[in-house]
Design a protein around this motif. Sequence first.
Motif, mmCIF file in Angstrom:
data_model
loop_
_atom_site.group_PDB
_atom_site.id
_atom_site.type_symbol
_atom_site.label_atom_id
_atom_site.label_comp_id
_atom_site.label_asym_id
_atom_site.label_seq_id
_atom_site.Cartn_x
_atom_site.Cartn_y
_atom_site.Cartn_z
ATOM 1 N N PRO A 1 25.767 -44.287 77.322
ATOM 2 C CA PRO A 1 26.378 -44.377 78.653
ATOM 3 C C PRO A 1 27.882 -44.618 78.550
ATOM 4 C CG PRO A 1 24.410 -45.741 78.502
ATOM 5 C CD PRO A 1 24.729 -45.307 77.114
ATOM 6 N N VAL A 2 28.627 -44.005 79.464
ATOM 7 C CA VAL A 2 30.086 -44.137 79.484
ATOM 8 C C VAL A 2 30.482 -44.917 80.730
ATOM 9 C CG1 VAL A 2 32.284 -42.898 79.538
ATOM 10 C CG2 VAL A 2 30.343 -41.953 78.245
ATOM 11 N N ASN A 3 31.194 -46.021 80.523
ATOM 12 C CA ASN A 3 31.651 -46.833 81.647
ATOM 13 C C ASN A 3 33.096 -46.546 82.029
ATOM 14 O OD1 ASN A 3 29.163 -48.097 81.704
ATOM 15 N ND2 ASN A 3 29.842 -49.850 80.495
ATOM 16 N N ARG A 4 33.897 -46.143 81.051
ATOM 17 C CA ARG A 4 35.310 -45.883 81.299
ATOM 18 C C ARG A 4 35.733 -44.608 80.583
ATOM 19 N NH1 ARG A 4 38.255 -51.836 80.668
ATOM 20 N NH2 ARG A 4 37.001 -52.905 82.261
ATOM 21 N N ALA A 5 36.721 -43.925 81.181
ATOM 22 C CA ALA A 5 37.285 -42.726 80.576
ATOM 23 C C ALA A 5 38.793 -42.775 80.754
ATOM 24 C CB ALA A 5 36.706 -41.471 81.223
ATOM 25 N N ARG A 6 39.499 -42.429 79.706
ATOM 26 C CA ARG A 6 40.962 -42.507 79.783
ATOM 27 C C ARG A 6 41.610 -41.495 78.855
ATOM 28 N NH1 ARG A 6 39.717 -47.271 76.683
ATOM 29 N NH2 ARG A 6 39.722 -48.496 78.583
ATOM 30 N N MET A 7 42.848 -41.143 79.215
ATOM 31 C CA MET A 7 43.723 -40.364 78.342
ATOM 32 C C MET A 7 44.874 -41.256 77.902
ATOM 33 S SD MET A 7 46.245 -37.135 79.283
ATOM 34 C CE MET A 7 47.249 -38.112 80.437
ATOM 35 N N VAL A 8 45.213 -41.180 76.617
ATOM 36 C CA VAL A 8 46.425 -41.821 76.119
ATOM 37 C C VAL A 8 47.354 -40.696 75.673
ATOM 38 C CG1 VAL A 8 47.431 -43.383 74.429
ATOM 39 C CG2 VAL A 8 45.179 -43.889 75.400
ATOM 40 N N TRP A 9 48.449 -40.518 76.413
ATOM 41 C CA TRP A 9 49.384 -39.429 76.137
ATOM 42 C C TRP A 9 50.679 -39.990 75.561
ATOM 43 C CZ3 TRP A 9 54.097 -38.314 78.959
ATOM 44 C CH2 TRP A 9 54.730 -37.147 78.537
ATOM 45 N N THR A 10 51.129 -39.373 74.469
ATOM 46 C CA THR A 10 52.397 -39.750 73.851
ATOM 47 C C THR A 10 53.290 -38.522 73.808
ATOM 48 O OG1 THR A 10 51.196 -41.339 72.469
ATOM 49 C CG2 THR A 10 53.475 -40.892 71.884
ATOM 50 N N ARG A 11 54.473 -38.648 74.354
ATOM 51 C CA ARG A 11 55.388 -37.515 74.472
ATOM 52 C C ARG A 11 55.911 -37.081 73.099
ATOM 53 N NH1 ARG A 11 58.334 -35.415 78.654
ATOM 54 N NH2 ARG A 11 57.820 -37.186 80.015
ATOM 55 N N ARG A 12 55.977 -35.790 72.895
ATOM 56 C CA ARG A 12 56.641 -35.227 71.711
ATOM 57 C C ARG A 12 58.124 -35.091 72.023
ATOM 58 N NH1 ARG A 12 57.613 -29.708 70.258
ATOM 59 N NH2 ARG A 12 56.201 -29.008 71.935
ATOM 60 N N ASP B 1 33.709 -51.875 75.880
ATOM 61 C CA ASP B 1 33.977 -51.279 77.190
ATOM 62 C C ASP B 1 33.273 -49.949 77.406
ATOM 63 O OD1 ASP B 1 35.499 -50.171 75.195
ATOM 64 O OD2 ASP B 1 37.362 -50.089 76.332
ATOM 65 N N ARG B 2 32.613 -49.408 76.355
ATOM 66 C CA ARG B 2 31.940 -48.119 76.422
ATOM 67 C C ARG B 2 32.880 -47.079 77.017
ATOM 68 N NH1 ARG B 2 27.354 -48.946 74.416
ATOM 69 N NH2 ARG B 2 26.753 -46.744 74.650
ATOM 70 N N ALA B 3 34.042 -46.962 76.375
ATOM 71 C CA ALA B 3 35.116 -46.115 76.876
ATOM 72 C C ALA B 3 35.265 -44.863 76.030
ATOM 73 C CB ALA B 3 36.437 -46.880 76.891
ATOM 74 N N CYS B 4 35.371 -43.739 76.711
ATOM 75 C CA CYS B 4 35.679 -42.456 76.083
ATOM 76 C C CYS B 4 37.183 -42.245 76.219
ATOM 77 C CB CYS B 4 34.907 -41.340 76.777
ATOM 78 S SG CYS B 4 35.313 -39.677 76.198
ATOM 79 N N GLU B 5 37.862 -42.123 75.083
ATOM 80 C CA GLU B 5 39.317 -42.001 75.100
ATOM 81 C C GLU B 5 39.740 -40.692 74.451
ATOM 82 O OE1 GLU B 5 41.920 -45.445 74.264
ATOM 83 O OE2 GLU B 5 42.703 -44.225 72.600
ATOM 84 N N ASP B 6 40.638 -40.000 75.113
ATOM 85 C CA ASP B 6 41.184 -38.749 74.579
ATOM 86 C C ASP B 6 42.671 -38.937 74.329
ATOM 87 O OD1 ASP B 6 40.621 -36.036 73.811
ATOM 88 O OD2 ASP B 6 41.786 -35.379 75.530
ATOM 89 N N PHE B 7 43.110 -38.613 73.119
ATOM 90 C CA PHE B 7 44.495 -38.779 72.695
ATOM 91 C C PHE B 7 45.226 -37.453 72.873
ATOM 92 C CE2 PHE B 7 47.417 -38.585 68.887
ATOM 93 C CZ PHE B 7 48.409 -39.378 69.439
ATOM 94 N N LYS B 8 46.349 -37.477 73.578
ATOM 95 C CA LYS B 8 47.118 -36.275 73.846
ATOM 96 C C LYS B 8 48.578 -36.462 73.442
ATOM 97 C CE LYS B 8 43.918 -33.771 75.920
ATOM 98 N NZ LYS B 8 43.348 -32.587 75.239
ATOM 99 N N THR B 9 49.187 -35.342 73.047
ATOM 100 C CA THR B 9 50.622 -35.317 72.782
ATOM 101 C C THR B 9 51.198 -34.086 73.465
ATOM 102 O OG1 THR B 9 50.413 -33.996 70.751
ATOM 103 C CG2 THR B 9 50.248 -36.391 70.518
ATOM 104 N N GLY B 10 52.517 -34.003 73.547
ATOM 105 C CA GLY B 10 53.144 -32.816 74.120
ATOM 106 C C GLY B 10 54.421 -33.172 74.849
ATOM 107 N N VAL B 11 55.127 -32.149 75.293
ATOM 108 C CA VAL B 11 56.373 -32.389 76.014
ATOM 109 C C VAL B 11 56.115 -32.668 77.490
ATOM 110 C CG1 VAL B 11 57.764 -31.040 74.410
ATOM 111 C CG2 VAL B 11 56.737 -29.901 76.368
ATOM 112 N N ARG B 12 54.931 -32.304 77.985
ATOM 113 C CA ARG B 12 54.562 -32.587 79.375
ATOM 114 C C ARG B 12 53.191 -33.254 79.399
ATOM 115 N NH1 ARG B 12 55.907 -27.119 79.251
ATOM 116 N NH2 ARG B 12 57.906 -26.568 80.217
ATOM 117 N N PRO B 13 52.977 -34.197 80.296
ATOM 118 C CA PRO B 13 51.649 -34.825 80.381
ATOM 119 C C PRO B 13 50.614 -33.830 80.887
ATOM 120 C CG PRO B 13 53.061 -35.612 82.150
ATOM 121 C CD PRO B 13 53.935 -34.798 81.249
ATOM 122 N N PRO B 14 49.479 -33.694 80.216
ATOM 123 C CA PRO B 14 48.425 -32.773 80.656
ATOM 124 C C PRO B 14 47.523 -33.423 81.697
ATOM 125 C CG PRO B 14 47.784 -33.795 78.612
ATOM 126 C CD PRO B 14 49.145 -34.351 78.945
#
Length: 284
Positions: free
Chosen positions: A188-199, A156-169
């Motif tokens: 080349p980047v076709n998709r970009a996404r954040m995956v956030w998991t709450r602390r 999918d040529r996806a750039c993914e950023d993993f986030k944690t915290g008490v509030r979604p950034p």
Amino acid sequence: MIPEGAETIRASSLPTWADCPRRWAATQRRRLLTGAGYDLRQRSPNIGAHVGTGSHAGVARTWEGIAAAGDPAPLDECDDVAVEALRKRAGEEGTSWDRTTPDMNAAEGATRKILRAYRSDIPRHRRPELIEASLAARIGGLWYLTGHTDLFTEPDRACEDFKTGVRPPTPIAQIGAYSLMLVAGGKPVNRARMVWTRRVGPKTEQPPPMTVGYDVRVAMITARRSVDDIRRTVDAFSLGGDASPFAFRANPSSVLCGSKFCPAHGTAWCPESASRPSTGDDNA
């Protein structure tokens, strides 16, 4: 290779710039400010940053297993890597606790919960091409954009950023910066996404991760605008055009405006912070 004497902008700092350029300067150009005569407060990182470091290490090891053998690395191995990274950073930098994570036992438990939640939602068809990869791109003159992308996958040529915290950034500029550097490096980047998991706290059930997709073009434009603003503002300040705090806009309405999160709060570098005294309510 970044030449000696070059100015760098970290991709991970762009959300701070969007929220409060004055706080960005206090955290990203501390030496410049102290050299100009401004005294900033010392502060220990919040435990949320350390839990994020540990969780990132466990997630990276999970994907390294997929890259090597097609399956996630064993959970106990990822747990060990995550907790070790958490303890190491907390030991090196110190920490400030909060109500959600009041001690190290709670921090280790939160890290393990986050790791399990993330691993339960991994799309098995994606192949990791880059995991925690260092990136850099020249953005004009002796200015460089730098960062570590958490994950870049095929097909999918996806750039993914993993986030944690008490509030979604809201890391659209940060993800846009990673995308700019990937494209500059021939990916080349076709998709970009954040995956956030709450602390969450020890007695709170862990919710599943939340995935937020971003328009790649919009993310890259947002990053580029932020980078250009930073270059202009830092150059104006460092070259003597405007050496006052007001060269960098302040945001007293930010939820992070307080002594717990900002080394400029209550100092001469941020006169506006007098209008937002710390009450302790930011001790999430």
